[in-house]
Design a protein around this motif. Sequence first.
Motif, short mmCIF file in Angstrom:
data_model
loop_
_atom_site.label_atom_id
_atom_site.label_comp_id
_atom_site.label_asym_id
_atom_site.label_seq_id
_atom_site.Cartn_x
_atom_site.Cartn_y
_atom_site.Cartn_z
N ALA A 103 -3.87 9.42 -5.48
CA ALA A 103 -4.14 8.97 -6.85
C ALA A 103 -2.85 8.64 -7.58
N PHE A 104 -1.83 9.51 -7.46
CA PHE A 104 -0.54 9.24 -8.08
C PHE A 104 0.13 8.04 -7.43
N ALA A 105 0.10 7.98 -6.09
CA ALA A 105 0.76 6.89 -5.37
C ALA A 105 0.16 5.54 -5.75
N GLU A 106 -1.15 5.48 -5.90
CA GLU A 106 -1.79 4.22 -6.29
C GLU A 106 -1.30 3.75 -7.65
N ARG A 107 -1.20 4.66 -8.60
CA ARG A 107 -0.75 4.28 -9.95
C ARG A 107 0.70 3.81 -9.94
N PHE A 108 1.53 4.49 -9.16
CA PHE A 108 2.93 4.06 -9.10
C PHE A 108 3.03 2.67 -8.48
N ALA A 109 2.25 2.42 -7.42
CA ALA A 109 2.28 1.10 -6.78
C ALA A 109 1.76 0.02 -7.71
N GLN A 110 0.73 0.34 -8.48
CA GLN A 110 0.21 -0.63 -9.45
C GLN A 110 1.26 -0.98 -10.51
N ALA B 250 1.97 -5.27 -4.42
CA ALA B 250 1.81 -6.66 -4.02
C ALA B 250 2.75 -7.55 -4.83
N GLY B 251 3.37 -8.49 -4.12
CA GLY B 251 4.20 -9.49 -4.79
C GLY B 251 5.54 -9.00 -5.27
N VAL B 252 5.96 -7.81 -4.84
CA VAL B 252 7.26 -7.26 -5.25
C VAL B 252 8.15 -7.16 -4.01
N ALA B 253 9.22 -7.91 -4.00
CA ALA B 253 10.16 -7.86 -2.87
C ALA B 253 11.13 -6.70 -3.06
N ASN B 254 11.36 -5.96 -2.00
CA ASN B 254 12.29 -4.82 -2.03
C ASN B 254 12.05 -3.89 -3.23
N PRO B 255 10.85 -3.34 -3.35
CA PRO B 255 10.58 -2.47 -4.49
C PRO B 255 11.32 -1.15 -4.38
N PRO B 256 11.60 -0.51 -5.52
CA PRO B 256 12.08 0.88 -5.47
C PRO B 256 10.95 1.75 -4.94
N VAL B 257 11.28 2.96 -4.55
CA VAL B 257 10.25 3.80 -3.92
C VAL B 257 10.40 5.25 -4.35
N VAL B 258 9.26 5.91 -4.54
CA VAL B 258 9.22 7.33 -4.88
C VAL B 258 8.51 8.07 -3.75
N ILE B 259 9.10 9.19 -3.31
CA ILE B 259 8.56 10.01 -2.24
C ILE B 259 7.76 11.16 -2.85
#
Length: 303
Positions: A53-60, A29-38
């Motif tokens: 669980a991992f994806a949530e932590r990375f997004a946080q 939330a609130g991050v424009a054009n964030p980097p991304v991990v697959i």
Amino acid sequence: MSSTPAYIRKDVTFRSGEDTCAAWLYLPAGVANPPVVILGHGLGATREMRLDAFAERFAQAGIAAFAFTYRHFGDSTGEPRQLLSIKRQLADWDAAIAHLESRPDVDGTRLAVWGSSFGGGHSITVASRHPELVAAISQCPFTDGLASAMALGPKATAKGMPTLAKDLVAMVRGGEPAMIPLAGPPGSLALMNAPDALPGYEALVSPSMPFRNEVAARVIPTIVAYRPGKSAKNVKMPILFCVSNTDSVTPPEETIRYARTAPHAEIKTYDAGHFAFYLGEPFEEIVADQIEFLTRHLKSKAR
């Protein structure tokens, strides 16, 4: 008192060959054009088995995360079901990268890959083929099929030969595949029968997505021949290897030997088993290290 969510999760599909892979995209939330991990999972596993669980932590932490399920498994398409094709799974990774590079809601120039177990081997292979990636993570990776077969033991490997022969006949005749369990009790017929294998898989199963503990047996010779660790020397970007000191499936000595050939490798070892990283204290320890690594490399490359 309401709190602002740290991320939103989108259900996404993308094309891979003639089929469709299902995925979740976590946008901070609130991050424009964030980097991304697959994120891609291990042997026969789906994204519901704790990739969230991992994806949530990375997004946080301000990094978008894209967790997908390979073709032929879970709610991705592909026939026959439970077909584990290394070639097709690597093509799924390529398709996921292409999909994210085309999305307007993430920064496709700041991409990383994250794989665990068999997917950890794939992340090495994929990183060696995609120099445009910024970083890679290989968690308790499968690096050498022959070494893993030796860890399983010759007797256990031999048990699978009749099922393999039956499945190869089915493949030629276009019949229903002959299946072999992914995980089973010690001494049983299964691709993995270490004491922690079956309990480890069962601990990750999501009620929302029933898990089929089987794959077409035709994968056996391709698994033994697959040696993604050999590609580590060709990985040009920073890559973090998270290695279990007591790994019962992917021998840690082989993993570390391969990891040291990567020009920009970072190696961290843990006193947790192969299946322990997804839950509890081992999860908290490893995800913290991975967030630090991704933050250091992905965020420093901001446009």
